[in-house]
Design a protein around this motif. Structure first.
Motif, short mmCIF file in Angstrom:
data_model
loop_
_atom_site.label_atom_id
_atom_site.label_comp_id
_atom_site.label_asym_id
_atom_site.label_seq_id
_atom_site.Cartn_x
_atom_site.Cartn_y
_atom_site.Cartn_z
N HIS A 1 -32.23 -28.14 -23.18
CA HIS A 1 -32.00 -26.71 -23.40
C HIS A 1 -32.12 -25.94 -22.09
N ASP A 2 -31.29 -24.92 -21.94
CA ASP A 2 -31.38 -23.98 -20.83
C ASP A 2 -32.42 -22.92 -21.18
N THR A 3 -33.43 -22.74 -20.32
CA THR A 3 -34.50 -21.82 -20.65
C THR A 3 -34.09 -20.36 -20.52
N GLY A 4 -33.03 -20.11 -19.74
CA GLY A 4 -32.58 -18.74 -19.56
C GLY A 4 -31.77 -18.24 -20.75
N THR A 5 -30.76 -19.03 -21.13
CA THR A 5 -29.87 -18.63 -22.23
C THR A 5 -30.34 -19.13 -23.58
N GLY A 6 -31.16 -20.19 -23.56
CA GLY A 6 -31.59 -20.79 -24.81
C GLY A 6 -30.59 -21.78 -25.37
N ARG A 7 -29.45 -21.94 -24.72
CA ARG A 7 -28.39 -22.79 -25.25
C ARG A 7 -28.66 -24.27 -25.01
N VAL B 1 -36.50 -24.29 -32.57
CA VAL B 1 -36.90 -25.00 -33.78
C VAL B 1 -36.00 -26.22 -33.93
N MET B 2 -36.61 -27.39 -33.88
CA MET B 2 -35.87 -28.64 -33.96
C MET B 2 -35.90 -29.15 -35.40
N LYS B 3 -35.04 -30.12 -35.69
CA LYS B 3 -34.97 -30.65 -37.05
C LYS B 3 -36.11 -31.62 -37.34
N LYS B 4 -36.66 -32.21 -36.25
CA LYS B 4 -37.74 -33.18 -36.44
C LYS B 4 -38.84 -32.92 -35.40
N ASN B 5 -39.86 -33.77 -35.44
CA ASN B 5 -41.02 -33.58 -34.58
C ASN B 5 -40.69 -33.78 -33.11
N VAL B 6 -41.36 -33.01 -32.25
CA VAL B 6 -41.19 -33.13 -30.80
C VAL B 6 -42.36 -33.94 -30.25
N THR B 7 -42.06 -35.06 -29.59
CA THR B 7 -43.12 -35.95 -29.14
C THR B 7 -43.27 -36.01 -27.62
N ALA B 8 -42.30 -35.52 -26.88
CA ALA B 8 -42.42 -35.51 -25.41
C ALA B 8 -41.46 -34.48 -24.85
N ILE B 9 -41.84 -33.86 -23.73
CA ILE B 9 -40.96 -32.91 -23.04
C ILE B 9 -41.04 -33.16 -21.54
N ALA B 10 -40.02 -32.69 -20.83
CA ALA B 10 -40.00 -32.72 -19.37
C ALA B 10 -39.21 -31.52 -18.89
N ILE B 11 -39.53 -31.04 -17.69
CA ILE B 11 -38.84 -29.88 -17.12
C ILE B 11 -38.05 -30.31 -15.89
N LEU B 12 -36.78 -29.92 -15.86
CA LEU B 12 -35.90 -30.18 -14.73
C LEU B 12 -35.19 -28.88 -14.38
N ARG B 13 -35.43 -28.41 -13.14
CA ARG B 13 -34.88 -27.13 -12.72
C ARG B 13 -35.29 -26.05 -13.74
N ASP B 14 -34.33 -25.45 -14.42
CA ASP B 14 -34.66 -24.44 -15.43
C ASP B 14 -34.25 -24.93 -16.81
N GLU B 15 -34.38 -26.24 -17.00
CA GLU B 15 -34.03 -26.86 -18.27
C GLU B 15 -35.23 -27.60 -18.84
N VAL B 16 -35.30 -27.66 -20.16
CA VAL B 16 -36.36 -28.39 -20.84
C VAL B 16 -35.73 -29.53 -21.64
N VAL B 17 -36.22 -30.74 -21.42
CA VAL B 17 -35.77 -31.91 -22.17
C VAL B 17 -36.83 -32.22 -23.22
N GLY B 18 -36.40 -32.42 -24.46
CA GLY B 18 -37.33 -32.74 -25.53
C GLY B 18 -36.93 -33.99 -26.27
#
Length: 392
Positions: A102-108, A61-78
């Motif tokens: 964000h790390d998709t495994g740990t969520g951190r 849950v982010m503080k503002k709207n999410v307008t684009a994402i990308a996946i790198l290895r096991d990470e998500v960029v928003g």
């Protein structure tokens, strides 16, 4: 579908529907493992879904709207910012947008907030070797990020106009769609190798989305409601190759090529996603939804497409097996008949505005969020019209 061609079959029943988002889905991406997808929404969340059963595996849950994402290895960029009030603001008014990793495994949180853009981020893309993330923005710049340190690589690329889309070529050059031009950048020299009007040459249409062919010989582009077609450009001469691909009746938010380089998918405001045979430019399948579709992605095995919709749903549709087989056969035949001397390197050429191609150019073809435009669709000023999911 080109004129005179038999209408493509319409696919109505989805394989699966992923439900949970409460607002429009602005971006979608598939994980390399072929078992998960990620979605980013204006409901201020990024979610990961398991394909096997459609279950939501993780949510940020982010503080503002999410307008684009990308996946790198096991990470998500928003890309995150205040989109709710964006369509009512002056496009040049400062509104800081941030990137989070964000790390998709740990969520951190791995990195963030990454600051730099002063208006809405319309698109993200990662270089072929995974070392650079490019973020394009309505602030008229593209920022390059080192994906090891998550620091900026030099000064932003100044594109002079609102940036609606960015896409790396297989050779590492960067294609940039601005409203009035399509640009090709050499990132090593930080030099714009070419700039041409693209869709703006035709009835003032805006350039919305881009996709490269696997050999980087051609660049495909999608236009807004004033030129709702797909055009193919020769990347050496920057001339249009063949006729435009017609069929959509309203602005095209997104185009993407499958990994095999045989099929192109397009998502449009006309409530359809269409598949096109790359070798012929023919529409070969159509998927109808009850509302606008903003983004589309191919599954890793290329047997399905995932469609991000404005009602908060992500829909999975199957690609007919005969469509896949015919597209592969058509490309193989085309490559066999068009074998010839090697092309000159792209970076040896620069194109000036006077070389903009005209409608109907028949150069021989040889064969890979836009939310920003949608937000502005109802604003009266033509100069501020946006037709991709970010600018609704």
């Amino acid at each position: 579908m080109k004129d005179g061609k038999k209408p493509s079959a319409s696919q109505r029943e989805p394989v699966k529907t992923f439900e949970g988002h409460e607002k429009d889905i602005a971006s979608i991406a598939t994980f390399p493992d072929g078992k998960r997808i990620a979605t980013g929404s204006l409901d201020k969340t990024i979610r990961i879904w398991r394909l096997e059963d459609g279950r939501e595996m993780r949510k940020w849950v982010m503080k503002k709207n999410v307008t684009a994402i990308a996946i790198l290895r096991d990470e998500v960029v928003g890309a995150v910012g205040d989109f709710d009030n964006f369509s009512t603001k002056d496009r040049d008014e400062t509104e800081y947008w941030q990137l989070w990793v964000h790390d998709t495994g740990t969520g951190r949180v791995v990195a963030g907030p990454l600051d730099g853009h002063t208006s809405a981020v319309s698109a993200l893309d990662i270089s072929p070797n995974g070392s650079i993330l490019a973020s394009g923005s309505i602030d008229r710049t593209v920022i390059l990020w080192d994906t090891t340190t998550w620091q900026r690589k030099g000064h932003p690329l100044k594109c002079e106009e609102y940036v609606s889309y960015v896409r790396f070529s297989p050779t590492g050059q960067l294609g940039v769609a601005t409203y009035k031009h399509i640009q090709i950048w050499d990132l090593e020299r930080r030099e714009c190798l070419a700039q041409f009007k693209g869709h703006f040459e035709f009835s003032g249409g805006l350039n919305i989305s881009l996709a490269w062919t696997r050999d980087a010989v051609h660049l495909l582009s999608a236009g807004d409601e004033h030129d709702p077609v797909i055009r193919l450009w020769d990347t050496s001469t920057r001339a249009q190759a063949g006729d435009p691909w017609t069929g959509h009746s309203s602005h095209i938010y997104h185009i993407i090529l499958n990994t095999a380089g045989t099929l192109l998918a397009s998502a449009s405001n006309d409530d359809t996603v269409r598949l096109w045979q790359l070798a012929t430019g023919t529409e070969v399948s159509r998927y109808e939804h009850s509302g606008e579709v903003w983004r589309v992605a191919f599954s890793v095995d290329e047997c399905f497409i995932f469609v991000a919709c404005t009602n908060g749903e992500t829909v999975q549709w199957e690609i007919p097996k005969d469509v896949l087989a015919a597209a592969s056969d058509a490309l193989a035949r085309k490559m066999k008949t068009q074998a010839g001397p090697p092309r000159r390197k792209q970076k040896d050429f620069k194109l000036h505005e006077s070389q903009t191609p005209l409608e109907g150019d028949s150069s021989p073809a040889q064969d890979y969020g836009g939310w920003a435009h949608a937000a502005h669709r109802h604003v009266s000023s033509r100069a501020h019209a946006f037709d991709v999911p970010i600018l609704r």
